[in-house]
Design an enzyme around this catalytic site. Structure first.
Site, PDB file in Angstrom:
ATOM      1  NE  ARG A 121      -2.181   1.678   0.733  1.00  0.00           N
ATOM      2  CZ  ARG A 121      -1.635   2.193  -0.360  1.00  0.00           C
ATOM      3  NH1 ARG A 121      -1.240   1.407  -1.336  1.00  0.00           N
ATOM      4  NH2 ARG A 121      -1.490   3.497  -0.475  1.00  0.00           N
ATOM      5  CB  CYS A 131       8.841   3.022  -1.577  1.00  0.00           C
ATOM      6  SG  CYS A 131       8.650   1.384  -2.305  1.00  0.00           S
ATOM      7  CB  CYS A 158       2.274   1.378  -3.892  1.00  0.00           C
ATOM      8  SG  CYS A 158       1.819   2.756  -2.806  1.00  0.00           S
ATOM      9  CB  CYS A 202       5.466   8.708  -2.704  1.00  0.00           C
ATOM     10  SG  CYS A 202       4.878   9.180  -4.350  1.00  0.00           S
ATOM     11  CG  HIS A 203       5.271   6.252   0.839  1.00  0.00           C
ATOM     12  ND1 HIS A 203       3.980   6.578   1.193  1.00  0.00           N
ATOM     13  CD2 HIS A 203       5.153   5.502  -0.286  1.00  0.00           C
ATOM     14  CE1 HIS A 203       3.124   6.022   0.341  1.00  0.00           C
ATOM     15  NE2 HIS A 203       3.820   5.364  -0.570  1.00  0.00           N
ATOM     16  CG  HIS A 239      -0.052 -21.355  19.612  1.00  0.00           C
ATOM     17  ND1 HIS A 239       1.304 -21.123  19.668  1.00  0.00           N
ATOM     18  CD2 HIS A 239      -0.286 -21.862  18.374  1.00  0.00           C
ATOM     19  CE1 HIS A 239       1.869 -21.468  18.503  1.00  0.00           C
ATOM     20  NE2 HIS A 239       0.923 -21.927  17.709  1.00  0.00           N
TER      21      HIS A 239
END
Lengths: 258, 144
Positions: free
Chosen positions: A215, A174, A219, A177-178, A77
């Site tokens: 992460r 999800c 949750c 809340c978000h 690369h």
């Protein structure tokens, strides 16, 4: 005279309303905007951002030969600043020859097994996170630009379904809340809009660099839902949908979060 | 041999969490105690304050000054005892979806209708019948 004043006044009004429209056009907030000034400064200062240590390590790994082929990333690369620029803004994506989308860490492991003939690096492995941080860092400041196509769209739709479905003993989605309650406080802490703008992130709660998958699992544990196995396609599907929600927002890798 | 009493305790705890009582709903309330006994308000306060048991202050605020980090996703618990009767509070804790299908408040004493529950919690209610009664006993004292 009056006409010129009027024209000037009108121009001012247009300019002001244009600026207001621009500011109002995108109300999305990165978690960066909701954290304290001290943390923002920590993220912005490359000598204070703990994530930069991993980016540096990733840079070393980029040049280090690995596997039976004894090839480094750089051997194929070249200079990452050129070849990897913008790559992280498009992931998860379907690599050439693959039949399903993979996220950036999945893509790095594909390169390891297929091109370097090296072993897969396990989830949350320091070298894997460092390589991912190094690659994503080459896109810092660039807008998120998800890929489209029948297969990737189907996975993204699956991800949206997961995002909106209630699950776990606490029976939350999800979205509850978000989307519906972002900006309000859960146990005194502002609920973020869940835009994955800075992964892998250095999270103070972890005292470590961690992936978006980690992460998401936090949750899932929080709502007492069964976390999918670490190699489950559900995470990639969710990541695809989250990147679509964050389309056009700027990548911050490595972000710092509380 | 020493294992046996511990095992019995564990089994007892599981049975307690496995919804032994079917609450009787009358209008928008469950008028009678799930245990047949009144709850303990002091224990109820501790459950409400606990981040791992009641979880209440994650979303609600309440007159519990020592818990500094409280939520604002839901109404304050202050005055709950003057807004609702004991039976109305009990139904709202047991299963608020009976009153509002879209509520974000978890049903604290229901095991059905849930998806992908973590193994450690599968088939268990969030609170036991005794704990629900303790919380009800505390909330009715919140008159202001």
């Amino acid at each position: 005279m009056t006409a010129r004043l009027l024209a000037f006044g009108l121009a001012l009004v247009f300019a002001a309303s244009y600026a207001a429209a621009q500011a109002g056009a995108d109300k999305r907030r990165s978690g960066y905007q909701d954290m304290g000034e001290a943390l923002q400064k920590m993220q912005d200062d490359d000598t204070a951002n703990p994530g930069m240590l991993f980016v540096q390590l990733g840079g070393q790994l980029w040049a280090k030969p690995a596997g039976a082929e004894n090839k480094s990333c750089a051997d194929c690369h070249g200079v990452a600043a050129d070849s990897m620029k913008g790559v992280a803004t498009r992931y998860p994506a379907i690599p050439q020859g693959a039949d399903r989308p993979v996220d950036l860490e999945g893509r790095i492991n594909m390169c390891r097994t297929e091109n370097q003939k090296a072993e897969r690096l396990p989830p949350e492995n320091r070298d894997l996170l460092s390589l991912e941080a190094y690659v994503a860092h080459q896109s810092r400041g660039m807008p998120i630009a998800p890929p489209y196509g029948p297969v990737v769209d189907a996975f993204r739709a699956q991800g949206e379904g997961i995002y909106r479905r209630r699950q776990g003993q606490l029976n939350l989605s999800c979205a509850i809340c978000h989307d519906d309650n972002a900006g309000k406080k859960l146990a005194g802490i502002v609920i973020p809009e869940a835009h994955p703008t800075g992964y892998p992130i250095y999270r103070l709660e972890w005292q470590a660099l961690g992936s978006l998958k980690r992460r998401l699992r936090n949750c899932l544990v929080g709502i007492r839902a069964e976390a999918w196995s670490l190699d489950a396609p559900e995470y990639v599907a969710l990541e695809l949908y989250l990147m679509e929600r964050a389309k056009g927002m700027k990548l911050e890798t490595p972000a710092v979060r509380p | 041999m020493r294992i046996l009493p511990v095992l019995a305790l564990l089994l007892g705890a599981q049975a307690a969490a496995a919804q032994p009582v079917t609450p009787q709903i009358v209008d928008d309330a469950i008028p009678t105690s799930l245990t047949g006994r009144p709850g303990d308000a002091a224990r109820g306060r501790a459950i409400v304050a606990s981040r791992s048991t009641g979880l209440c202050l994650l979303c609600h605020s309440g007159p519990i000054a020592e818990e500094r980090f409280q939520g604002d996703l839901a109404p304050s618990l202050a005055g709950a005892g003057s807004r609702w009767s004991e039976g109305q509070l009990r139904l709202r804790i047991v299963d608020g979806t009976r009153l509002n299908a879209d509520t974000i408040m978890p049903a604290y004493y229901r095991t059905g209708g849930l998806q992908r529950v973590a193994r450690a919690f599968d088939g268990k209610t969030i609170l036991s019948a005794e704990q629900v009664e303790d919380v009800v006993a505390y909330l009715v004292t919140l008159k202001d």
